[in-house]
Design an enzyme around this catalytic site. Structure first.
Site, PDB file in Angstrom:
ATOM      1  CB  SER A  68      -0.819  -0.016   1.081  1.00 32.43           C
ATOM      2  OG  SER A  68      -1.493   1.145   1.469  1.00 32.43           O
ATOM      3  CE1 TYR A  92      -4.206  -2.294   5.073  1.00 34.39           C
ATOM      4  CE2 TYR A  92      -3.315  -0.256   4.238  1.00 34.39           C
ATOM      5  CZ  TYR A  92      -3.767  -1.547   4.023  1.00 34.39           C
ATOM      6  OH  TYR A  92      -3.682  -2.163   2.669  1.00 34.39           O
TER       7      TYR A  92
END
Length: 273
Positions: A133, A146
């Site tokens: 990501s 995250y």
């Protein structure tokens, strides 16, 4: 010989699109999901679908065994993909929540990866692709859990890539930004499960920003899952894949800013994002 590919997190979004696309390109795709009802749906769509839930190690072992039994103990590529987020401030993140997300986003990936490496080494070749990501290299507020899993994944993957030099096993990172999937809806459920925001010292901030937790501003930059599959194809099929493939404008901008701007300047920018 037909190339074999195991993809995780195929119930929807990136994994679902990638599984069907790579099958159409001639790969023998195993589209893993963490729930049996999703596996059954994928099988009805014509894809072998082993049950693999990163948070349950026994499913990792059984799911991979199912793939190897079907292929004569061969696996040419692995695309680690399934993950989720727990939005919220770091100070409000319970330790049990952090443990749970690391099981799903990091330890499970590592378990499955370790299991495929001996198979690929025996073959003399293989490809491991990790779906990371923009939040794997650029921190953002409200996304600490995250961020932590993806930063860890990037460090482990970079090390693995170096260690696999000369083995015939290539290791690749894909770094998407905002992609149009059920990711935010799933994150909202995790927020409700883990974050007691009304008891937070910053509950006023939560009230002001609650809408953004459920409807990220980055949505205006969203691309479809096809944008990730577009770079997955060379990541899997190129004779010499890049170490990293970045997807979406925000990811490419963040990489440039991270390289050029002082840390405090970056902090001010992302604090207002």
């Amino acid at each position: 010989m037909t190339r074999t590919l195991l993809i995780t997190g195929c119930s929807s979004g990136i994994g679902h699109h990638a599984a069907h696309t790579m099958a159409a390109r001639g790969w023998q795709v195993f589209a893993a999901c963490r729930r049996e009802e999703d596996c059954a749906r994928l099988r009805a769509e014509g894809l072998p679908a082993p049950l693999i839930d990163y948070e349950r190690p026994t499913t990792i072992e059984r799911g991979l065994a199912e793939v190897l039994d079907a292929t004569g103990s061969r696996i040419d590529a692995l695309f680690n993909n399934g993950a989720y987020a727990i939005p919220g401030l770091v100070e409000d993140l319970p330790v049990d929540g952090l443990r749970a997300i690391f099981e799903a986003n990091f330890f499970g990936w590592h378990d499955l990866t370790r299991r495929v490496i001996p198979v690929m080494r025996q073959q003399g070749a293989g490809r491991i692709v990790q779906n990371s990501s923009v939040l794997g290299f650029a921190a953002a507020p409200w996304r600490g859990a995250y961020n932590a899993t993806k930063f860890a994944l990037e460090g482990l993957t970079d090390t693995l890539r170096i260690e696999m030099r000369g083995t015939g096993i290539d290791v690749v990172l894909i770094e998407p930004g905002p992609i149009r999937t059920r990711f935010r809806a799933n994150a909202a459920k995790q927020f409700e499960r883990w974050i007691d925001w009304e008891a937070s010292a910053r509950c006023d901030d939560y009230e002001r920003l609650m809408g953004r937790l459920h409807d990220d501003r980055a949505a205006r930059f969203e691309l479809s899952a096809a944008a990730v599959t577009k770079v997955l194809i060379p990541a899997l099929e190129s004779p010499r894949p890049r170490p990293r493939y970045r997807v979406t404008v925000p990811t490419k901008i963040a990489a440039t800013m991270k390289r050029l701007l002082p840390t405090r300047t970056m902090d001010r920018i992302v604090s207002n994002s």
